[in-house]
Design an enzyme around this catalytic site. Structure first.
Site, PDB file in Angstrom:
ATOM      1  N   HIS B  71       0.838  -1.208   0.000  1.00  0.00           N
ATOM      2  CA  HIS B  71       0.000   0.000   0.000  1.00  0.00           C
ATOM      3  C   HIS B  71       0.872   1.257   0.000  1.00  0.00           C
ATOM      4  CE1 HIS B  71      -4.055   1.719   1.560  1.00  0.00           C
ATOM      5  NE2 HIS B  71      -3.366   2.667   0.953  1.00  0.00           N
ATOM      6  N   HIS B  73       1.406   5.124  -2.022  1.00  0.00           N
ATOM      7  CA  HIS B  73       0.924   6.121  -2.987  1.00  0.00           C
ATOM      8  C   HIS B  73       2.134   6.790  -3.623  1.00  0.00           C
ATOM      9  CE1 HIS B  73      -3.316   5.857  -1.755  1.00  0.00           C
ATOM     10  NE2 HIS B  73      -2.833   5.639  -0.539  1.00  0.00           N
ATOM     11  N   LEU B  74       2.281   6.577  -4.916  1.00  0.00           N
ATOM     12  CA  LEU B  74       3.426   7.164  -5.614  1.00  0.00           C
ATOM     13  C   LEU B  74       3.035   8.409  -6.409  1.00  0.00           C
ATOM     14  CD1 LEU B  74       5.357   3.967  -6.764  1.00  0.00           C
ATOM     15  CD2 LEU B  74       5.767   5.409  -4.778  1.00  0.00           C
ATOM     16  N   ARG B  75       1.762   8.689  -6.483  1.00  0.00           N
ATOM     17  CA  ARG B  75       1.212   9.948  -7.025  1.00  0.00           C
ATOM     18  C   ARG B  75       1.385  10.142  -8.530  1.00  0.00           C
ATOM     19  NH1 ARG B  75      -1.968  10.121  -2.927  1.00  0.00           N
ATOM     20  NH2 ARG B  75      -1.200  11.059  -1.015  1.00  0.00           N
ATOM     21  N   ASP B 165      -8.768   2.461  -3.143  1.00  0.00           N
ATOM     22  CA  ASP B 165      -8.292   3.105  -1.911  1.00  0.00           C
ATOM     23  C   ASP B 165      -8.345   4.625  -1.994  1.00  0.00           C
ATOM     24  OD1 ASP B 165      -6.981   3.030   0.728  1.00  0.00           O
ATOM     25  OD2 ASP B 165      -5.467   4.162  -0.368  1.00  0.00           O
ATOM     26  N   HIS B 245      -5.468  -0.816   5.701  1.00  0.00           N
ATOM     27  CA  HIS B 245      -5.228   0.007   6.898  1.00  0.00           C
ATOM     28  C   HIS B 245      -6.296  -0.121   7.998  1.00  0.00           C
ATOM     29  CE1 HIS B 245      -7.811   2.441   4.409  1.00  0.00           C
ATOM     30  NE2 HIS B 245      -6.827   2.957   3.692  1.00  0.00           N
ATOM     31  N   ASN B 291      -6.295   9.258   6.875  1.00  0.00           N
ATOM     32  CA  ASN B 291      -7.527   8.489   6.691  1.00  0.00           C
ATOM     33  C   ASN B 291      -7.176   7.009   6.501  1.00  0.00           C
ATOM     34  OD1 ASN B 291      -9.956   7.416   6.013  1.00  0.00           O
ATOM     35  ND2 ASN B 291     -10.304   8.674   4.215  1.00  0.00           N
ATOM     36  N   ASP B 318       0.878   2.724   3.715  1.00  0.00           N
ATOM     37  CA  ASP B 318      -0.043   3.792   3.300  1.00  0.00           C
ATOM     38  C   ASP B 318       0.730   5.106   3.120  1.00  0.00           C
ATOM     39  OD1 ASP B 318      -2.310   5.088   2.506  1.00  0.00           O
ATOM     40  OD2 ASP B 318      -3.260   5.114   4.477  1.00  0.00           O
ATOM     41  N   HIS B 322       2.495  14.456   0.382  1.00  0.00           N
ATOM     42  CA  HIS B 322       1.796  15.679   0.004  1.00  0.00           C
ATOM     43  C   HIS B 322       2.786  16.842   0.018  1.00  0.00           C
ATOM     44  CE1 HIS B 322      -2.249  14.053   0.067  1.00  0.00           C
ATOM     45  NE2 HIS B 322      -2.027  13.514   1.242  1.00  0.00           N
TER      46      HIS B 322
END
Lengths: 313, 443
Positions: B71, B73-75, B165, B245, B291, B318, B322
């Site tokens: 899990h 996030h590589l954006r 997700d 998560h 979240n 997760d 940002h």
């Protein structure tokens, strides 16, 4: 105390100091010249991200009576609508040398965030559903004027507690000052952790009114009604509205408060709102004295305001 | 740790003196040739025919199978200002990962063979770790229509994990169909369990702290209700379900119950939910906004216990990068999520190993074997043994470090551990025998 962000910031002694100072300042409002020079040369910025003519005007007049320079910074038509964030606004105010910033914002915690970014004193004039500490102070001031010492005073707060920054600040401050607070609302409008708050809770207004010295009605926000917090405005009014019959259940010297703006007929009947035992207009007047006291204590000094004023001649 | 080398043409590597997690008590040598473990222990001599030998001195270090994150996030595509596949993969290598699953909530959404292949190729070209795309369950994450799950499964990316997700597949019938459909290619639906109506306006965990702060509450039951529903659906249709998560004590209990019924459900916990609690929100610093939200100390305790006893199968970061401006704002306007790739192993050591809840063999299972098994990866999550791919993490459990956002390799610095002292440090990460991190530095 550097900022006033929350009613939790106030110890008993500090709260009493604000109320005593406000009392002294209130006496000055009877004079022909209502302005005095305590904050001359200081700059207070009213940073209002939410519309609130009454609160903004109250703070503006309070600062002007203390001879501060006042800048009103409203989100509408400002750089905020062009996408400027709170931090950038804060840095701009900092660069302008603001000594105090009064902030109203729809986001809970905005005043806390701002306090991290500016050197001046920050006064929370209402942040989201979090707190509105000067409203609680002016309510306490009003109760003190009408009822005397708050220790042991039985205060009932009625309505949308869940979304009310006024209720939150009042519960904290009134507890600090020794009052016994009971919240009355439908279960849908009470926070889940209310059992940890320093107050009692009831769902039945009729049971509580005979044991109440002060009943404070809260505004029911019309936009909440569609969220199924209660079935209809009529049912709400029937169970939680303060009409003539309910008013009669109060002890004869009990008073009725409302932070305004009120929905007549639903939250409170016109007859109750306009009765001599209603303090609704007094609350507005007292708000000015309390806000003067807060600005004075944060920006001016910790001495008695009146003594200070008299010393200045 | 030092490295010596002779003239290299086809490097053969020897890891000297590492203690293998779950292996015997004695340090051992590991011989690596052609990207695989050629020999171990007394047999790990490179031999006279070796053209070149690189020695990695791992005295005092623990050798773990290369970590696998289910899990991340590589954006990219879409939010390259927060992270790219390359920067995220570098951060993963720094955290000891040899493989990460890239979540589908990019822009455009990874809901077609084209996008998942793009992400897969970007990962391959970056070369820091294997990047395995996750495919969206529904088109555009809109929860209306199934995405082309089969096309993604058949693509070069060979997608096996599907998730919306960021949003929950809240429609029960659509969830049922998704669970059924992926059985054709051994897929798994990874659910972001969040009943949307119960969490409208939610800003943090619902409870004492949210009530005090005046921030909208995210009740535990909004997660638990969806998990209970989906476990029953998965059981009904005989499919594999994975819960993303997990954050509440009640969720752990429900998953334990579902497993006892024979439901094929697996679950992950994020490192921050093993350590941090919702009272941190009192600062109104959105670095703690995530979240699902940080919960209570009781939840943290239940999650640790669930991970220890295997109710929760694995740790997944997760990792949610940002840019600064998304966090330096009012809480309710701030983006949700925190970076975690580079701190995950330290947090797991701190919360699970140093507390006696898990040994290093357990860490190898929860952070490598189990996530690889759930994601159906063949080349990762393998034991450190002769014949296996040389995906290895060398970890200094005796080190301590203060977390400094500026020192992170990730493009974003939104770590909730800023200024915190955490144990352990990744000394080296090897991807098929080639170091991606050596002496604590990205190669």
């Amino acid at each position: 105390m550097r900022h006033l962000l929350s009613a939790e910031d106030l110890s008993y002694d500090e709260a009493i100091l604000v109320l005593d100072t406000a009392k002294e300042l209130a006496q000055l409002s009877g004079r022909s010249v209502k302005k005095f020079p305590t904050l001359r040369g200081r700059t207070v910025v009213n940073l209002f991200y939410e519309d609130s003519t009454r609160t903004r005007t109250s703070f503006e007049l309070a600062a002007k009576r203390l001879s501060a320079d006042v800048i009103n910074f409203s989100a509408k038509g400002s750089s905020v609508t062009k996408g400027e964030g709170l931090k950038d606004s804060a840095l701009t105010l900092q660069a302008m040398g603001a000594d105090g910033v009064v902030i109203r914002h729809s986001a809970s915690g905005a005043a806390h965030r701002l306090a991290n970014w500016v050197d001046g004193a920050v006064v929370n004039a209402g942040d989201g559903t979090h707190e509105h500490p000067t409203q609680a102070l002016l309510d306490a001031f009003t109760m003190r004027e009408r009822m005397g010492d708050l220790a042991g005073l039985r205060v009932t707060i009625v309505g949308d507690v869940l979304h009310s920054r006024v209720a939150r600040s009042n519960v904290v401050l009134l507890h600090t000052l020794g009052a016994e607070v009971t919240l009355v609302a439908p279960p849908t409008l009470v926070p889940v952790s209310v059992h940890t708050w320093p107050c009692a809770v009831s769902y039945r207004l009729d049971d509580v009114l005979p044991k109440t010295d002060v009943v404070m009605m809260l505004r029911v926000q019309a936009e909440r009604m569609k969220d199924a917090f209660f079935p209809t405005a009529r049912e709400y009014s029937r169970r939680y509205g303060l009409d003539r019959e309910r008013f009669a259940k109060l002890p004869s010297d009990a008073i009725v408060m409302h932070p305004g703006p009120m929905i007549r007929g639903m939250e409170i009947s016109a007859e109750v709102a306009d009765s001599p035992r209603s303090t609704i207009t007094e609350q507005v007047t007292n708000g000015l004295s309390v806000r003067m006291a807060v600005l004075y204590l944060l920006l001016g000094g910790s001495e008695s305001a009146l003594r200070n004023q008299e010393a200045q001649g | 740790m030092t490295q010596t080398s002779t003239t290299a043409s086809t490097p053969v590597r020897v890891i000297r003196g590492a203690r293998v997690a779950g292996g015997g008590p004695d340090p051992t040598d590991i011989l690596i040739r052609d990207g695989a473990i050629a020999a171990m222990g007394g047999d790990a001599s490179p031999g006279a025919d070796s053209e070149a030998v690189e020695v990695i001195d791992a005295t005092g270090l623990i050798a773990l199978p290369g970590l696998v994150d289910l899990h991340t996030h590589l954006r990219e595509p879409g939010r390259e200002d927060a992270e790219t596949v390359a920067t995220g993969a570098r951060a993963a290598a720094m955290g000891g990962y040899s493989s990460v699953h890239a979540m589908a909530n990019t822009d455009p959404v990874a809901d077609s063979a084209g996008v998942v292949e793009q992400v897969w190729r970007l990962g391959r070209d970056a070369g820091y770790c294997d990047v395995q795309p996750v495919g969206a369950v529904t088109r555009g994450l809109e929860g209306q229509q199934l995405a082309e799950l089969g096309a993604m499964a058949d693509s070069v990316a060979e997608v096996r994990v599907f998730s919306d997700d960021g949003v929950c597949v809240s429609d029960a019938l659509l969830m049922r169909r998704a669970l059924e459909y992926v059985k054709a290619f051994g897929g798994v639906i990874a659910q972001h369990a969040q009943e949307p109506r119960l969490t409208e306006g939610a800003q943090m965990n619902e409870g004492v702290v949210s009530d005090r702060l005046g921030l909208g509450g995210w009740p535990a039951v909004a997660e638990e209700a969806i998990i209970a529903r989906d476990c029953l659906l998965a059981e009904h249709v005989g499919s594999r379900l994975h819960i993303c998560h997990v954050s509440t004590s009640g969720s752990v209990q429900i998953i334990r119950w579902a497993k006892s019924r024979g439901c094929d459900v697996t679950a992950e916990v994020a490192p921050h939910h093993l350590l941090l609690t919702d009272d941190l929100a009192a600062s109104y610093d959105p670095v703690f906004k995530v979240n699902p939200p940080l919960r209570t100390a009781e939840d943290v305790s239940a999650l640790r216990e669930g991970l220890a006893d295997g109710t929760i199968d694995c740790v997944a970061t997760d990792h949610a990068p940002h840019p600064i401006e998304a966090k330096e704002t009012e809480w309710s306007n701030a983006a949700m999520g925190m970076v975690g790739l580079e701190s995950a192993l330290s947090v797991v050591q701190h919360t699970m190993v140093d507390t006696g809840l898990l040994d290093w063999a357990g860490v190898a299972d929860r952070m490598s074997f189990a996530p690889a098994r759930i994601g159906r990866l063949s080349g990762h999550g393998r034991p450190i043994a002769p014949g296996e791919p040389a995906n290895i993490t060398l970890y200094d459990a005796g080190a301590t470090r203060e977390i400094d956002p500026a020192a992170l390799v990730s493009k974003s610095g939104n770590t909730p551990y800023r200024g915190m002292r955490l144990p352990g440090s990744v000394a080296a990460t090897l991807l098929r025998g080639t170091p991606t991190v050596l002496e604590g530095k990205v190669q």
